[in-house]
Design an enzyme around this catalytic site. Structure first.
Site, PDB file in Angstrom:
ATOM      1  N   ASP A   8      17.048 -10.261  42.854  1.00 18.06           N
ATOM      2  CA  ASP A   8      15.781  -9.259  43.198  1.00 18.06           C
ATOM      3  C   ASP A   8      15.801  -8.330  44.262  1.00 18.06           C
ATOM      4  O   ASP A   8      17.394  -7.736  44.607  1.00 18.06           O
ATOM      5  CB  ASP A   8      14.598 -10.769  43.751  1.00 18.06           C
ATOM      6  N   CYS A  65      18.864 -12.986  46.431  1.00 17.99           N
ATOM      7  CA  CYS A  65      17.306 -12.534  46.629  1.00 17.99           C
ATOM      8  C   CYS A  65      18.148 -12.913  48.291  1.00 17.99           C
ATOM      9  O   CYS A  65      17.858 -12.675  49.189  1.00 17.99           O
ATOM     10  CB  CYS A  65      17.071 -13.734  46.836  1.00 17.99           C
ATOM     11  N   THR A  67      16.704 -14.916  50.481  1.00  7.41           N
ATOM     12  CA  THR A  67      17.924 -15.997  51.278  1.00  7.41           C
ATOM     13  C   THR A  67      18.554 -16.882  50.100  1.00  7.41           C
ATOM     14  O   THR A  67      19.362 -17.812  50.215  1.00  7.41           O
ATOM     15  CB  THR A  67      15.823 -17.302  51.703  1.00  7.41           C
ATOM     16  N   HIS A  98      33.247 -30.685  44.113  1.00  4.29           N
ATOM     17  CA  HIS A  98      32.502 -31.521  44.174  1.00  4.29           C
ATOM     18  C   HIS A  98      31.003 -31.144  42.716  1.00  4.29           C
ATOM     19  O   HIS A  98      30.490 -32.381  42.130  1.00  4.29           O
ATOM     20  CB  HIS A  98      31.894 -31.956  45.084  1.00  4.29           C
ATOM     21  N   HIS A 133      33.237 -36.794  41.275  1.00 10.90           N
ATOM     22  CA  HIS A 133      32.944 -36.132  40.940  1.00 10.90           C
ATOM     23  C   HIS A 133      31.670 -36.252  39.495  1.00 10.90           C
ATOM     24  O   HIS A 133      30.904 -35.097  39.298  1.00 10.90           O
ATOM     25  CB  HIS A 133      32.706 -34.768  41.244  1.00 10.90           C
TER      26      HIS A 133
HETATM   27  C1  RB5 Z   1      11.072 -11.157  48.399  1.00 12.37           C
HETATM   28  O1  RB5 Z   1      10.319 -11.104  49.393  1.00 12.37           O
HETATM   29  C2  RB5 Z   1      11.546 -12.757  48.337  1.00 12.37           C
HETATM   30  O2  RB5 Z   1      10.797 -13.954  48.416  1.00 12.37           O
HETATM   31  C3  RB5 Z   1      12.595 -13.094  48.125  1.00 12.37           C
HETATM   32  O3  RB5 Z   1      13.648 -12.335  48.100  1.00 12.37           O
HETATM   33  C4  RB5 Z   1      13.341 -14.571  47.792  1.00 12.37           C
HETATM   34  O4  RB5 Z   1      13.926 -15.303  49.589  1.00 12.37           O
HETATM   35  C5  RB5 Z   1      13.336 -16.228  47.519  1.00 12.37           C
HETATM   36  O5  RB5 Z   1      13.440 -17.380  47.651  1.00 12.37           O
END
Ligand code: RB5
Length: 146
Positions: A8, A65, A67, A98, A133
């Site tokens: 993203d 993204c 996180t 695994h 596994h």
């Molecule tokens: C976008 O703001 C954010 O929510 C996305 O990049 C991601 O971290 C979602 O899990």
């Protein structure tokens, strides 16, 4: 191997580092965007990359993204996908050994360029161990049929 890459808006620049690491490892990156820094919905790009892997058009996928969590949740909704959020090299290695992970999910914001490169390099170079596994991964696949 063909490696589908997507993110993203929180992984745009980082995808270039990922692609360079893929090429350095002797593989071919295929980029699925996003292409502008305008906010996009991570499930859309996760679905595209996951579909490429699930169909066999790509061998593996890498998604980013903010996180790594959102893209992993979305990608794992596609049958045949084992998407793993990895925060360090050991997780990257174990997700292959695994879990036979076929999509690597990373935070776009928590690694240096060198760390991104190392994570992708190690992940692509590590083989599934099979054995006990394999039985567990088969049980994951069975969940898709419930
Ligand atoms: C976008 O703001 C954010 O929510 C996305 O990049 C991601 O971290 C979602 O899990």
């Amino acid at each position: 191997m063909k490696i589908a890459i997507g993110s993203d808006h929180r992984g745009i620049e980082q995808r270039k580092i990922i692609a360079a690491a893929v090429i350095a490892a002797g593989h071919t990156p295929i980029d699925y965007g996003a292409c502008s820094t305008e906010a996009v919905d991570y499930p859309d790009v996760a679905a595209e990359v996951a579909s490429q892997v699930a169909s066999g058009a790509a061998d593996f996928g890498v998604l980013l993204c903010g996180t790594g969590i959102g893209v992993s949740i979305a990608a794992n909704k596609v049958a045949g996908i084992r998407a793993a959020v990895c925060c360090d090299l050991e997780m990257a290695r174990l997700s292959r050994q695994h879990n036979n992970a076929n999509v690597l999910c990373l935070s776009g914001e928590r690694f240096t360029p060198a760390e991104f490169g190392a994570l992708v390099t190690v992940w692509l170079a590590t083989a599934f161990e099979g054995g006990r596994h394999a039985r567990r991964v088969e049980k994951i696949a069975a969940l898709e049929k419930r």
